[in-house]
Write an enzyme that holds these catalytic residues in place. Structure first.
Site, PDB file in Angstrom:
ATOM      1  N   GLU A  54       0.822  -1.204   0.000  1.00 51.06           N
ATOM      2  CA  GLU A  54       0.000   0.000   0.000  1.00 51.06           C
ATOM      3  C   GLU A  54       0.858   1.258   0.000  1.00 51.06           C
ATOM      4  O   GLU A  54       0.553   2.240  -0.685  1.00 51.06           O
ATOM      5  CB  GLU A  54      -0.918   0.008   1.229  1.00 51.06           C
ATOM      6  CG  GLU A  54      -1.872  -1.178   1.287  1.00 51.06           C
ATOM      7  CD  GLU A  54      -1.324  -2.347   2.097  1.00 51.06           C
ATOM      8  OE1 GLU A  54      -2.110  -2.990   2.803  1.00 51.06           O
ATOM      9  OE2 GLU A  54      -0.100  -2.606   2.021  1.00 51.06           O
ATOM     10  N   ALA A 158      13.709 -37.291  -4.419  1.00 52.06           N
ATOM     11  CA  ALA A 158      13.864 -37.808  -5.774  1.00 52.06           C
ATOM     12  C   ALA A 158      13.916 -39.325  -5.689  1.00 52.06           C
ATOM     13  O   ALA A 158      14.488 -39.884  -4.747  1.00 52.06           O
ATOM     14  CB  ALA A 158      15.136 -37.268  -6.417  1.00 52.06           C
ATOM     15  N   ASP A 207      25.236 -37.691   2.670  1.00 56.27           N
ATOM     16  CA  ASP A 207      25.260 -36.799   1.508  1.00 56.27           C
ATOM     17  C   ASP A 207      26.185 -35.598   1.711  1.00 56.27           C
ATOM     18  O   ASP A 207      26.609 -34.985   0.740  1.00 56.27           O
ATOM     19  CB  ASP A 207      23.857 -36.281   1.205  1.00 56.27           C
ATOM     20  CG  ASP A 207      22.898 -37.386   0.771  1.00 56.27           C
ATOM     21  OD1 ASP A 207      23.333 -38.554   0.718  1.00 56.27           O
ATOM     22  OD2 ASP A 207      21.727 -37.077   0.482  1.00 56.27           O
ATOM     23  N   ARG A 214      22.744 -22.210  -3.988  1.00 52.01           N
ATOM     24  CA  ARG A 214      23.913 -21.808  -4.787  1.00 52.01           C
ATOM     25  C   ARG A 214      23.649 -21.846  -6.287  1.00 52.01           C
ATOM     26  O   ARG A 214      24.377 -21.225  -7.060  1.00 52.01           O
ATOM     27  CB  ARG A 214      25.112 -22.691  -4.444  1.00 52.01           C
ATOM     28  CG  ARG A 214      24.898 -24.182  -4.658  1.00 52.01           C
ATOM     29  CD  ARG A 214      25.935 -25.017  -3.935  1.00 52.01           C
ATOM     30  NE  ARG A 214      25.705 -26.449  -4.102  1.00 52.01           N
ATOM     31  CZ  ARG A 214      24.829 -27.138  -3.370  1.00 52.01           C
ATOM     32  NH1 ARG A 214      24.107 -26.524  -2.448  1.00 52.01           N
ATOM     33  NH2 ARG A 214      24.673 -28.442  -3.570  1.00 52.01           N
ATOM     34  N   GLY A 289      16.080 -37.899   5.329  1.00 47.98           N
ATOM     35  CA  GLY A 289      15.819 -39.081   4.504  1.00 47.98           C
ATOM     36  C   GLY A 289      14.469 -39.718   4.771  1.00 47.98           C
ATOM     37  O   GLY A 289      13.521 -39.097   5.252  1.00 47.98           O
TER      38      GLY A 289
END
Length: 344
Positions: A54, A158, A207, A214, A289
């Site tokens: 606004e 995935a 992992d 990034r 996981g």
């Protein structure tokens, strides 16, 4: 009125320009229309801590004398409290705008109808509920958080075409790479839309992720690790890059550099979700996981799932979570399929 919907659609377009920059504030757009139907001012909330929609719309009006006869369309109820900026409802009153059309009310406890009442008590005509569903959907993360007291939760993983998210623990290839450079960039864009990103301790160790944006020019979310103990290696990226990380564990409360340890039972996902909400987190991406993902599915504490399916087959490994919900979108990107599901 159809004319009101026309200008609210434009306000929604403007609001969406703030995606990835306004949280934990909502995305808001505003359009000011003169009696002859000419748009004389536009604005949107560009970034958390900066001027609201606004304010930006009013500031863009060249002839301020037109304001006293105009209508302002706002996707979300104007705020009524002093936060990082003054209340927008007060600004509209001071500028003498006689009519305000609001897409949806603000569920945030400091507003929650007070902005509309402030306008009405000042003699301003207020219309509420124009394209309400669309306005709520745009800010579904914000709306969910402030109506439930928990962040909006997106589950993300995935999987291979035959339904695995990782190879057996003794396999040579872990983590199992399934995303392509294109889908990875798309996923980092989605990371930038969330306030926090969550993984379990096993995923952090196997992992060694950075959990940043990034590959996308957006803000990186707060990193969160769920652990039952403190046996993770000190040289993990999450502990050595100097970016804020919260570790929920059952052992201790402590702060070590940029890492904060919080003693919370991670077997109770509602507890750490509540703590994140208290920290101002309105949306969370949970990347795994399997144990973490399944705990949220079993507890019914999720709002959306993002499942990337690769054409690759591996034959054995860690099974992907089994989830219900309704498919709301499906994208074929760079040979992979990304499926979005919403909890029914």
């Amino acid at each position: 009125m159809l004319i009101d919907e026309k200008y609210m659609r434009r306000a929604l377009q403007l609001a969406a320009l703030g995606a990835g920059h306004t949280s934990p504030n909502p995305m808001v757009g505003a359009v000011i229309v003169a009696p002859d139907g000419t748009i004389i001012g536009e604005g949107w909330h560009r970034q958390c801590g900066q001027a609201h929609a606004e304010v930006n719309a009013v500031a863009s009006v060249r002839d301020v004398n037109l304001l006293k006869d105009s209508t302002i369309y706002v996707t979300l109820e104007p705020c009524s409290h002093y936060g990082k900026t003054p209340p927008c409802a007060r600004l509209l009153i001071e500028r003498g705008i006689p009519r305000v059309v609001v897409g949806t009310l603000d569920p945030f406890p400091e507003v929650a109808g007070r902005g509309v009442r402030m306008l009405q008590e000042a003699g301003i005509e207020v219309v509420v509920g124009v394209l309400e569903q669309q306005c709520q959907a745009l800010n579904r993360r914000f709306m969910t958080a402030h109506t439930s007291g928990l962040p909006w939760v997106q589950l993300k993983w995935a999987q291979t075409a035959d339904g695995f998210i990782a190879l057996p623990p003794d396999a040579g290839e872990n983590p199992l790479h399934m995303s392509t450079p294109v889908t990875m960039r798309w996923m980092h864009r989605e990371r930038s839309l969330c306030d926090a990103i969550v993984v379990g301790a096993a995923t952090a160790c196997i992992d060694n992720p950075s959990l940043t944006t990034r590959y996308w020019p957006g803000k990186s979310p707060l990193r969160v690790v769920l652990s039952h103990e403190l046996s993770m290696p000190d040289n993990l990226n999450l502990f050595t890059d100097g970016l804020p990380t919260v570790v929920y564990n059952g052992v201790k409360d402590a702060v070590e550099g940029a890492v904060e340890y919080v003693k919370i039972d991670t077997d109770e996902p509602r507890l750490w979700l509540q703590d994140l909400y208290r920290r101002g987190v309105t949306s969370v991406m949970v990347e795994g996981g399997a144990r973490v993902l399944n705990s949220l599915i079993d507890a019914g504490l999720w709002d959306e799932a993002r499942v990337e399916v690769s054409a690759r087959r591996v034959g054995e490994g860690v099974a992907a979570p089994i989830i219900g919900g309704a498919v709301v979108d499906k994208l074929d990107i760079d040979g992979n399929t990304i499926i979005y599901l919403a909890r029914r």
